[in-house]
Scaffold this active site. Sequence first.
Site, PDB file in Angstrom:
ATOM      1  CG  PHE A  72      -2.262   0.648   1.055  1.00  0.00           C
ATOM      2  CD1 PHE A  72      -3.285   0.397   0.152  1.00  0.00           C
ATOM      3  CD2 PHE A  72      -2.550   1.769   1.938  1.00  0.00           C
ATOM      4  CE1 PHE A  72      -4.296   0.887   0.047  1.00  0.00           C
ATOM      5  CE2 PHE A  72      -3.628   2.302   1.929  1.00  0.00           C
ATOM      6  CZ  PHE A  72      -4.670   1.916   0.897  1.00  0.00           C
ATOM      7  CB  ALA A  73       2.640   3.056  -2.640  1.00  0.00           C
TER       8      ALA A  73
ATOM      9  CB  ALA B 137       0.894  13.206   2.428  1.00  0.00           C
TER      10      ALA B 137
ATOM     11  CD  GLN C  43      -2.230  -8.736  47.541  1.00  0.00           C
ATOM     12  OE1 GLN C  43      -1.571  -7.592  47.934  1.00  0.00           O
ATOM     13  NE2 GLN C  43      -3.287  -9.284  48.211  1.00  0.00           N
TER      14      GLN C  43
ATOM     15  CB  ILE D  30       5.517 -10.303  34.778  1.00  0.00           C
ATOM     16  CG1 ILE D  30       4.444  -9.446  35.322  1.00  0.00           C
ATOM     17  CG2 ILE D  30       5.556 -11.796  35.091  1.00  0.00           C
ATOM     18  CD1 ILE D  30       3.007  -9.865  34.842  1.00  0.00           C
TER      19      ILE D  30
ATOM     20  N   GLY E  32      14.684  -8.790  34.082  1.00  0.00           N
ATOM     21  CA  GLY E  32      15.720  -8.651  33.431  1.00  0.00           C
ATOM     22  C   GLY E  32      15.456  -9.500  31.816  1.00  0.00           C
TER      23      GLY E  32
ATOM     24  CD  GLU F 101      -3.928   0.366   8.697  1.00  0.00           C
ATOM     25  OE1 GLU F 101      -4.423   1.003   8.054  1.00  0.00           O
ATOM     26  OE2 GLU F 101      -3.094  -0.827   8.276  1.00  0.00           O
TER      27      GLU F 101
ATOM     28  CB  THR G 241      -1.592   8.604  15.490  1.00  0.00           C
ATOM     29  OG1 THR G 241      -2.479   9.823  15.273  1.00  0.00           O
ATOM     30  CG2 THR G 241      -0.403   8.551  14.474  1.00  0.00           C
ATOM     31  CB  SER G 242      -3.442   6.628  19.828  1.00  0.00           C
ATOM     32  OG  SER G 242      -3.332   5.459  20.194  1.00  0.00           O
TER      33      SER G 242
END
Length: 394
Positions: free
Chosen positions: A129-130, A136, A293, A351, A354, A377, A379-380
């Site tokens: 997809f170009a 732009a 926990q 979690i 390292g 697709e 941005t937020s």
Amino acid sequence: MSTDTDTAGRRATYLTEDRLAIQALAREFVAKEVLPVANELDPVAGEIPAALRRKMADLGFFGILIPEEYGGLGMGVFEYAIVVEELARGWMSVASIIARGQQFTQGFDDEQRAKYLPLMATGDFLSAFALSEADAGSDVANMRCRAERDADGWRISGQKMWCTFADGSDYLQVFARTGPLGTDPKRRSDGISCFLMPKPRGALPEGVTGNPVRKIGYHGWKTWELSFDNAYVAPGMMLGEEGKGFAIAMSDLDIARIHTAARAIGLARGALEDSIDYARQRVQFGKPIADKQVIRFKIADMATQIEAARALMYQTCAEVDAGQRTSVKASMVKQFATEMSERVTSEGIQIHGGAGYTTDFAVERYWRDARLTKIFEGTSEIQLKIISDALLGR
């Protein structure tokens, strides 16, 4: 992980037997075929093997949305999202490549559909997809790449950015200006047209040169910066009407944003499931960290965020398949799921400690790829603009 059952153990109505079957098929495929390849190749920026693509084609994954009359499965966006989530749990690029035919068919006329859709359904006619350019991206209407008439064909000149799969695809779908950039703010997108440029796999079209972008993730294929120098487009290779290409680009975005939400959910689920396994195995202070926990609460919160995003996605898919207009809802699920995915995958690294900051564990892959879902697709920030404009007016 999904809790799609009610208190009596009955399956929720949106997960029919057929949907559960294709979910199980995709999940087994990912476990046996995708994850081993991704774990080997992603750390060295390797590319999706042709043999893996062929196995995906044999399962029909390239034709989920393509009607049966053209050789596809003729399923809906709901089934598509289910498969995409599963594939992304293994490797986001694998979840992405199945969009490169079935997701970009807006603007094809009857003759083009009859010629190309059967090839797309078998994974033998995949696109790059170009659309975007240096100036732009979010502002697609600011496009400067131009197409000039050459007898019955066209010649394209200009620059394109972020063209993933430009080398490995079977054609470029190129958007270029056939009319001037207007000064009327409401008509700036007028004059953009869409073209097909078929080409050999493994090469760029004649008149097109490019350089791979040095990206930090989304491995499995290359993303390109392209230069068009009077690149020829043969007669009959325009999609839709001249000057109406912007509408073609935008019409693909609702499904593209759902597709991205499904990818983001798959990445987050990979981080969650891997973190559960790691927490059970990792012993500190004489006990598995899964007994602590703070770790248990992190995992509970991660799972809840994933379920919330998936529920919104399922609702949006159901509305699309029912023929409802869902542009705002598609923006909502894209924004919500991708932001969620970055948080959850980051917690997954935490979690792992390292170990999570090494390429020995897949959780860093999920994190890097999740970060991208907030950008492509739309941005937020663009999604929030679309949503707020719908609620408050422009």
